[in-house]
Structure formats: C-alpha cells, structure tokens
Write a protein that holds these residues in place. Structure first.
Motif, PDB file in Angstrom:
ATOM      1  N   PHE A  46      -5.280   2.755   9.225  1.00  0.00           N
ATOM      2  CA  PHE A  46      -6.012   2.144   8.114  1.00  0.00           C
ATOM      3  C   PHE A  46      -6.967   1.079   8.648  1.00  0.00           C
ATOM      4  CE2 PHE A  46      -1.744   0.365   8.547  1.00  0.00           C
ATOM      5  CZ  PHE A  46      -1.967  -1.004   8.695  1.00  0.00           C
TER       6      PHE A  46
ATOM      7  N   VAL B 193      -6.093  -2.868   2.182  1.00  0.00           N
ATOM      8  CA  VAL B 193      -6.145  -1.784   3.157  1.00  0.00           C
ATOM      9  C   VAL B 193      -7.044  -0.674   2.640  1.00  0.00           C
ATOM     10  CG1 VAL B 193      -4.770   0.138   4.070  1.00  0.00           C
ATOM     11  CG2 VAL B 193      -3.929  -2.208   4.277  1.00  0.00           C
TER      12      VAL B 193
ATOM     13  N   LEU C 296       0.471   5.681  11.193  1.00  0.00           N
ATOM     14  CA  LEU C 296      -0.249   5.082  10.085  1.00  0.00           C
ATOM     15  C   LEU C 296      -1.606   4.642  10.609  1.00  0.00           C
ATOM     16  CD1 LEU C 296       2.732   2.983   8.785  1.00  0.00           C
ATOM     17  CD2 LEU C 296       1.579   4.738   7.431  1.00  0.00           C
TER      18      LEU C 296
ATOM     19  N   ALA D 134      -8.455   3.385   3.839  1.00  0.00           N
ATOM     20  CA  ALA D 134      -8.198   4.472   4.784  1.00  0.00           C
ATOM     21  C   ALA D 134      -9.151   4.354   5.961  1.00  0.00           C
ATOM     22  CB  ALA D 134      -8.386   5.815   4.088  1.00  0.00           C
TER      23      ALA D 134
ATOM     24  N   ARG E  36      -3.240   9.468   2.655  1.00  0.00           N
ATOM     25  CA  ARG E  36      -4.452   8.660   2.863  1.00  0.00           C
ATOM     26  C   ARG E  36      -4.339   7.781   4.090  1.00  0.00           C
ATOM     27  NH1 ARG E  36      -6.999   3.695   0.677  1.00  0.00           N
ATOM     28  NH2 ARG E  36      -4.901   2.950   0.222  1.00  0.00           N
ATOM     29  N   VAL E  37      -3.123   7.320   4.402  1.00  0.00           N
ATOM     30  CA  VAL E  37      -2.943   6.399   5.530  1.00  0.00           C
ATOM     31  C   VAL E  37      -2.037   6.970   6.618  1.00  0.00           C
ATOM     32  CG1 VAL E  37      -3.379   4.338   4.156  1.00  0.00           C
ATOM     33  CG2 VAL E  37      -1.029   5.203   4.370  1.00  0.00           C
TER      34      VAL E  37
ATOM     35  N   THR F 222       0.855  -1.194   0.000  1.00  0.00           N
ATOM     36  CA  THR F 222       0.000   0.000   0.000  1.00  0.00           C
ATOM     37  C   THR F 222       0.885   1.236   0.000  1.00  0.00           C
ATOM     38  OG1 THR F 222      -1.764  -1.121   1.217  1.00  0.00           O
ATOM     39  CG2 THR F 222      -1.753   1.293   1.271  1.00  0.00           C
TER      40      THR F 222
END
Length: 388
Positions: free
Chosen positions: A59, A160, A57, A162, A12-13, A7
């Motif tokens: 997700f 994954v 991080l 978000a 986004r993450v 990913t």
C-alpha cells in the motif's frame, strides 16, 4: 496516543495470493484456489499452500507507524529442535527497513515419519513497525513464508491507498520446497523473492514444499492465472517422493505444459531442472529424514541400479526435461529450458553445502536468486524485457 486508522485486508492491499478465505478470525490467504482445495487429499499440501510464501501487503501511505494483528500457525517437528519464529519483512520503497515476528499463535506438531499432526491453539499477536520515514511512500509487508497466517487487522496512523501497479510484469512460478523457501530466514530472502526484486517483476509464488508433483490442478491453476512470465521448476519432489517412473514422467510433463499453454499460448515459459543435490543425483527415492546426528538431515533410500527399470533420479530428470523442451521448442519459440545446476551446481555445493542435504541456506538462496536474475531476466535471457 496514536489515532489509528483501520484498513480492510482484501485484494486491494494483498498481493501474491490466489484466494482469500474468510475465517472466524479474519482473512487466510491461499496460494491455490478454493476449487483446487476440494480435489487434493493430503494434509501436507493443505498446510503448505496456506503458508503465504511470496504473499505481501502492499500500500501507499504517509504513515509513520503500522500495526498488523495476525494469528499464526507455526510448525514443530518430533525429534527436531524448535524452529525459529517466522519473520515479517517490511519494505519501504523497495528497501528492507524492518523485521519483526508475531507472538502467540497455534502450534502444529508434525510427526515426519507418519505425517500425522496435532494442533495446539494459541492467541493472536501483533506486529508493529514504528518510526517509519515521513512523507508518502510505498510499503510492503511480506508475510512469513513458512507459517500459516490469518490476517486480522491492519492499522496505520495515516490513510492508506492501494500501491500502484507501475506496469510491472507478473511472474508466475511453480516449484518445490526450495522455491517455497525452505531454510531461508525471511520471506524476502527466498530465491524467488530475490530474483523478482532484481528482475523488477511482481511475484506470484506457487512453490509448495514437497508438492511440485506435476499435479493437474496446479497446471490448471497456472493456466487460469494472469501472468506475463511463467516458470516451472520440477524434479526433486518427484524423486524424493518416489512418485512415478520415467514412463509416467514424460507424458505428465507434456500434459502439464499443454495445460499451461491452453491459457498462455505465447507467454514466455521456462522449464527449470533441479539444482545439484548429491543424495539424489544418481540415487532414486524415496527420501527420509535422518535423526541420527545432532541436526536433521535427509538421505535417499533407493537403489541406483533401479534406474534401469525407470526409477527417477535428478540426472534422469534433467536429461528428459532437456529433451522434452528441445522437442517442443521446435513449435513453441517461447518455451525455454534452464539446467538447475546453472543456478546451484557442484562448485556452489563446495562453497555453500546444503545444511540438511536437501535444502539451501539463506546465502545459497541469495546466490540462486541472483543467478536466476542474471541468466533469465538479464540480456538475452528468457524473461529479458523487450524494448518498446
């Protein structure tokens, strides 16, 4: 053999960073934007803003295994025993589930007397979390708060997405090394992380070790950063750097608050004065490391008599911050003040003394975070949630 899915590591993450720099290795999270990094001149600020305190991080996945390749830069200090490895905290649905460290990496050796540095390069490493609960879950991996971390690759054994924002308020906080997390053992044990978890908010932590100095570029960064709640914990660095006198301090505080209000005119804004720290309560800076014993400690070098000429102590700063915020609150009902000794005062110092005379340990960080959550996020507090 695990079938890994890669990913991309991007906004986004990744949460808690204000800028992502593409490097030859991967992505380097920054807690100050690129335009700011063109304005400051010190290697020390460059180092601490790139240490990802509060960065994580985040997700959603039904993966049961996660791998993260990273290249760390770890600090070492002349005359000080080696520091422990930085810790990655794994949270599953908000609960601490695992901890790990990455091997290898660069070593930045710092001479604390001169602040000169020498960096020895090393290889990247991999953090692995396996045997995670089955089913869809929200995962957070909090990065080590005191190690510069270049993120190279994120792999999972299931796709994954978000993590949803779930409507949580964003808390933007600025402070010193205590807010950065000095002496705490892991990234979710630093007091702002403790407080944000208890308050149910999304943390953006602009705690910079040695650099809560009322810099105008930090005020402009806070002005331009979206936030629902803002706090400013200021004082200790101004004393231990012996940076300014009372004549400069008061207008600098006004200017910092004025700048924040340009972008956040009505946002709840909390000014927090320093926690209790005996070496600087009534003694000005500068502050210097003391290597005379078996462990590193700090001591104040100023003369208490110099308070009469405007040199700053923690007592002087608390009095002036209380006065300034009371004055401004007459026209700014969303401006609030909190005496830092309500978070950690003399009673706490008796029970949980500052190991190096300057920074709290993990237990004291937890206490400060819990007290902040109680006093600020709790009923009647400056950040208490308003009923719909």
């Amino acid at each position: 053999m695990t079938d890994w899915i890669s990913t991309p590591i991007d906004a986004r993450v990744l949460r808690g960073a204000l800028d992502l720099e593409r490097t030859e290795h991967g992505v380097l999270p920054h807690r100050l934007p690129a335009w700011v990094r063109e304005q400051y001149l010190t290697d020390h600020l460059a180092m601490v803003e790139a240490q990802p305190s509060g960065v994580r991080l985040a997700f959603r996945t039904d993966a049961t295994a996660v791998e993260l390749d990273a290249l760390r830069t770890k600090n070492a200090y002349h005359g000080v025993p080696p520091l422990p490895d930085g810790v990655y905290d794994l949270l599953v649905d908000g609960r601490l589930t695992g901890q790990a460290s990455v091997s290898g990496g660069n070593v930045r050796t710092v001479d604390m007397a001169t602040q000169s540095t020498v960096t020895t390069p090393g290889p990247a490493g991999t953090v692995r979390f396996t045997d995670l609960p089955t089913g869809v879950k929200d995962i957070e991996i909090w990065l080590p708060h005191a190690e510069t971390t270049e993120l190279i690759a994120l792999r999972t054994n299931a796709p994954v997405d978000a993590a949803p924002g779930i409507g949580r308020r964003v808390w933007l906080h600025h402070g010193s090394s205590i807010s950065h997390g000095s002496n705490a053992t892991s990234p979710t044990s630093i007091w702002p992380a403790v407080a944000s978890a208890l308050g149910g908010v999304e943390l953006v932590n602009l705690g910079f070790g040695g650099n809560a100095l009322l810099d105008p570029f930090t005020a402009r960064t806070m002005r331009d950063t979206p936030a629902d709640l803002i706090s400013l914990k200021v004082g200790i660095n101004l004393v231990n750097a012996d940076l300014m006198r009372l004549r400069a301090f008061t207008p600098a505080v006004h200017g910092f608050l004025d700048t924040i209000r340009e972008g956040h005119p009505d946002t709840p804004l909390l000014v927090v004065s320093p926690i209790f720290c005996p070496i600087h309560e009534d003694t000005p800076g500068p502050c210097a490391p003391d290597f005379s014993g078996s462990t590193l400690r700090f001591r104040a070098l100023g003369d208490p008599a110099d308070r009469a000429s405007g040199r700053l102590t923690l007592t002087v700063i608390r009095d002036e911050l209380a006065r300034v915020t009371e004055q401004r609150a007459a026209d700014d009902p969303n401006l609030h003040y909190l005496d830092g000794r309500e978070l950690y005062g003399e009673p706490e110092f008796e029970r949980m003394p500052l190991p190096d005379a300057l920074h709290p340990d993990t237990a004291a960080h937890r206490h400060i975070g819990e007290r902040f959550a109680e006093l600020v996020f709790g009923n009647g507090g400056a950040f208490a949630a308003k009923e719909a």
